[in-house]
Design a protein around this motif. Structure first.
Motif, PDB file in Angstrom:
ATOM      1  N   ALA A   1       0.822  -1.216   0.000  1.00 38.47           N
ATOM      2  CA  ALA A   1       0.000   0.000   0.000  1.00 38.47           C
ATOM      3  C   ALA A   1       0.852   1.260   0.000  1.00 38.47           C
ATOM      4  CB  ALA A   1      -0.944   0.005   1.207  1.00 38.47           C
ATOM      5  N   GLY A   2       2.112   1.161   0.487  1.00 34.97           N
ATOM      6  CA  GLY A   2       2.989   2.325   0.491  1.00 34.97           C
ATOM      7  C   GLY A   2       3.325   2.843   1.877  1.00 34.97           C
ATOM      8  N   LYS A   3       3.102   2.038   2.923  1.00 39.49           N
ATOM      9  CA  LYS A   3       3.340   2.501   4.294  1.00 39.49           C
ATOM     10  C   LYS A   3       4.815   2.829   4.526  1.00 39.49           C
ATOM     11  CE  LYS A   3       1.749  -1.308   6.125  1.00 39.49           C
ATOM     12  NZ  LYS A   3       1.496  -2.048   4.879  1.00 39.49           N
ATOM     13  N   SER A   4       5.697   1.869   4.204  1.00 36.77           N
ATOM     14  CA  SER A   4       7.131   2.102   4.396  1.00 36.77           C
ATOM     15  C   SER A   4       7.621   3.228   3.491  1.00 36.77           C
ATOM     16  CB  SER A   4       7.922   0.818   4.111  1.00 36.77           C
ATOM     17  OG  SER A   4       7.608  -0.189   5.062  1.00 36.77           O
ATOM     18  N   THR A   5       7.083   3.310   2.281  1.00 37.58           N
ATOM     19  CA  THR A   5       7.459   4.381   1.355  1.00 37.58           C
ATOM     20  C   THR A   5       7.100   5.743   1.939  1.00 37.58           C
ATOM     21  OG1 THR A   5       7.114   2.908  -0.535  1.00 37.58           O
ATOM     22  CG2 THR A   5       7.139   5.275  -0.979  1.00 37.58           C
ATOM     23  N   LEU A   6       5.912   5.852   2.539  1.00 40.33           N
ATOM     24  CA  LEU A   6       5.496   7.115   3.142  1.00 40.33           C
ATOM     25  C   LEU A   6       6.445   7.519   4.269  1.00 40.33           C
ATOM     26  CD1 LEU A   6       3.572   9.467   3.495  1.00 40.33           C
ATOM     27  CD2 LEU A   6       2.061   7.989   4.845  1.00 40.33           C
ATOM     28  N   LEU A   7       6.832   6.561   5.122  1.00 37.52           N
ATOM     29  CA  LEU A   7       7.768   6.880   6.202  1.00 37.52           C
ATOM     30  C   LEU A   7       9.112   7.339   5.640  1.00 37.52           C
ATOM     31  CD1 LEU A   7       7.257   4.212   9.026  1.00 37.52           C
ATOM     32  CD2 LEU A   7       6.060   6.355   8.610  1.00 37.52           C
TER      33      LEU A   7
END
Length: 544
Positions: A44-50
């Motif tokens: 979903a992009g959680k690590s990317t957002l962080l």
């Protein structure tokens, strides 16, 4: 921390991978002081957002604005094993300057290095102590620490810096039960902005709010993860009711349109007969025919518009219903009769020192949780039972077919497809049978032809689980080593439902108590101080 109130704002934030695959597109979000649990499916992009917030990735568009300093604990912590603990904490230079001053060296650069941080050693030792690392000291090297201790050391470095915004990405991975309790305490007392990505229910239940990253958007829910699940369940129930209503409306509009078309066809045939029989003047009949055609056209268009509107409402309702598939598979050949001997351990001395005194027996479909500190020897014990490691002395005898799911998920051949990998474990099965069974593990159609090397973390886990559980002969003993590490909550639920179908015996090395509770653990074994002993869940919790 800075004197101003810490905050974090993302405005029109967009990011895509070099191959053009979009991850975020115009994301807007604001985080105030408090604990936010960031959840979402794998990919979903959680690590990317962080990473975007931490500045480790550059957005393709939009901005990230932070009031104060950002501290970031990545999912995979890597520290130079040659570093001393004080170097990993970032205080080595200040320690050297302090010791020089204490030894009588009053050079100006020493005072500049120390600044106002005269108690840096005391604070460092206190922080290490709060995280259960008080015994390691400041002069040991990182290479002497376990993986879990390295994670806590990186966290200690962040706590010493006291950043205004703290980002934690799966911080409980590789942490034992004791270390997790230390982390929970640190998170519970954090005063600034904290965003945590995790599959750990206990950690997420410390959150003040949950942000669900789905289809590139953040959906906000007040309260902790338990409250989020309750709110989500209520939302889904309402969405499913709305979808059923919309489906009924589509069926009604289809029937109305069909009925209208039948009536219009009858009117057309009647008008044609009247025209052919010439019962009225030609000009009157022509006018009637034109009026009937216009009326029929308007009537048809009206019903078609109503049907289109009903279909649109159905589409909107369907979008609100989450398609979080669950693994549903029947595994009758994994059943073990109650009382049947499954595994025997006799005076077992493991390769790295742990000992199983006397004997230990596993019978029937028992489900055993294997608990212990990092480095206690849990993985070594499982690998010995699986036959991958030879014991120093004693015996580990499995009386039924078994399979081992390691932490590294290195069971699959990356160059083979999912179906080909499963075929390696089921040499007698036809391709059609393999694909039919893979569909139950959510690998349908072309997904079964993906190469293992291209799978996401959650997909790789499902493929590995399928290969082991569908193996021939059917495994009647499963050994699982930290199976929930790196899984999102949806994948953890999928694992739970798969294990509900499994009728054999289980030994699970895991520190995730809610997960262990969900799979119906019947016995608890503690590996501590080099010995394996029976315990209870209550005694285990009381001891940490």
């Amino acid at each position: 921390m800075s004197s101003s109130i810490p905050s974090l704002t993302c405005t029109s934030l967009s990011f895509a991978w070099p191959d053009g695959t979009p991850v975020l597109d115009g994301l807007d979000a604001a985080f105030a002081p408090g604990r936010t649990g960031l959840v979402g499916v794998n990919g979903a992009g959680k690590s990317t957002l962080l990473k975007l917030i931490a500045g480790e990735l550059i957005p393709s568009d939009g901005t990230v604005r932070v009031t104060g300093e950002v501290g970031y604990l990545p999912q995979h912590v890597t520290l130079d094993t040659a570093l001393r603990v004080d170097e990993a904490l970032g205080i080595a230079a200040r320690r050297v300057a302090l010791h020089a001053i204490e030894a009588g060296d009053v050079a100006e650069e020493h005072f500049e290095t120390v600044g106002d941080d005269w108690d840096v050693e005391e604070r460092a030792l206190a922080t290490l102590g709060e995280l259960g690392l008080g015994a390691i000291g400041l002069d040991r090297t990182v290479g002497e620490l376990s993986g879990g201790e390295s994670v806590l050391l990186r966290l200690a470095a962040l706590l010493l810096r006291r950043p205004d915004v703290l980002l934690l990405d799966e911080p409980t991975n590789n942490l034992d039960l004791y270390a997790r309790r230390r982390l929970y305490a640190a998170v519970a007392s954090w005063p600034g902005v904290l965003i945590v990505v995790s599959h750990d229910r206990e950690l997420l239940d410390l959150a003040d709010q949950i942000a669900d990253l789905r289809s590139g958007e953040l959906l906000w829910y007040g309260g902790n993860f338990t409250a989020y699940e309750q709110a989500l369940a209520a939302e889904q129930e309402a969405a499913e009711r709305l979808m059923r209503t919309a489906e009924a409306d589509v069926r009604k509009q289809r029937r109305d349109l069909a009925d209208a078309q039948v009536k219009l066809a009858r009117r057309k045939r009647y008008g044609q007969r009247m025209y052919e029989q010439k019962r009225e003047p030609k000009i009157v009949m022509g006018a009637r025919k034109r009026a009937a055609q216009e009326s029929a056209g308007k009537h048809r268009i009206l019903h078609e518009e109503r049907l289109a509107e009903a279909r649109e409402r159905l589409g909107q309702a369907a979008e609100a219903v989450r398609d979080d598939d669950e693994i549903r598979v029947d595994l009758p050949y994994t059943a073990v009769p109650p009382g049947r001997s499954v595994l025997s351990l006799r005076d077992l001395q493991l390769a790295y020192g742990a000992l199983v005194d006397g004997g230990l027996d596993l019978h029937g479909p028992e489900r055993i949780a294997l608990i212990g500190r990092n480095g206690a020897g849990k993985t070594t014990l499982l690998r010995t039972v699986a036959g991958e490691l030879a014991p120093v002395s004693g015996e580990a005898t499995a009386h039924v077919p078994l399979r081992f799911l390691p932490q590294r998920l290195d069971v699959l051949d990356g160059e083979l497809t999912v179906a080909e990998n499963v075929a390696r474990f089921t040499p007698g099965a036809t391709d059609n049978r393999i694909r039919a069974r893979l569909a139950h593990f959510l690998f349908r159609g072309a997904r079964a032809d993906q190469k293992a090397a291209t799978l996401s973390g959650g997909e790789r886990f499902r493929a590995t689980l399928a290969a082991l559980m569908l193996a021939e002969p059917a495994p009647q003993l499963l050994l699982l080593d930290e199976p929930t590490n790196n899984l999102d909550m949806a994948s953890v639920r999928q694992l739970t439902t798969a294990l509900e179908s499994y009728e054999g015996a289980l030994i699970v090395a895991c520190h995730d108590l809610p997960f262990l509770d969900s799979i119906g653990i019947t016995r608890w074994l503690l590996l501590a101080d080099g010995r394996l002993t029976e315990t209870t869940r209550e005694a285990l919790v009381d001891s940490v």
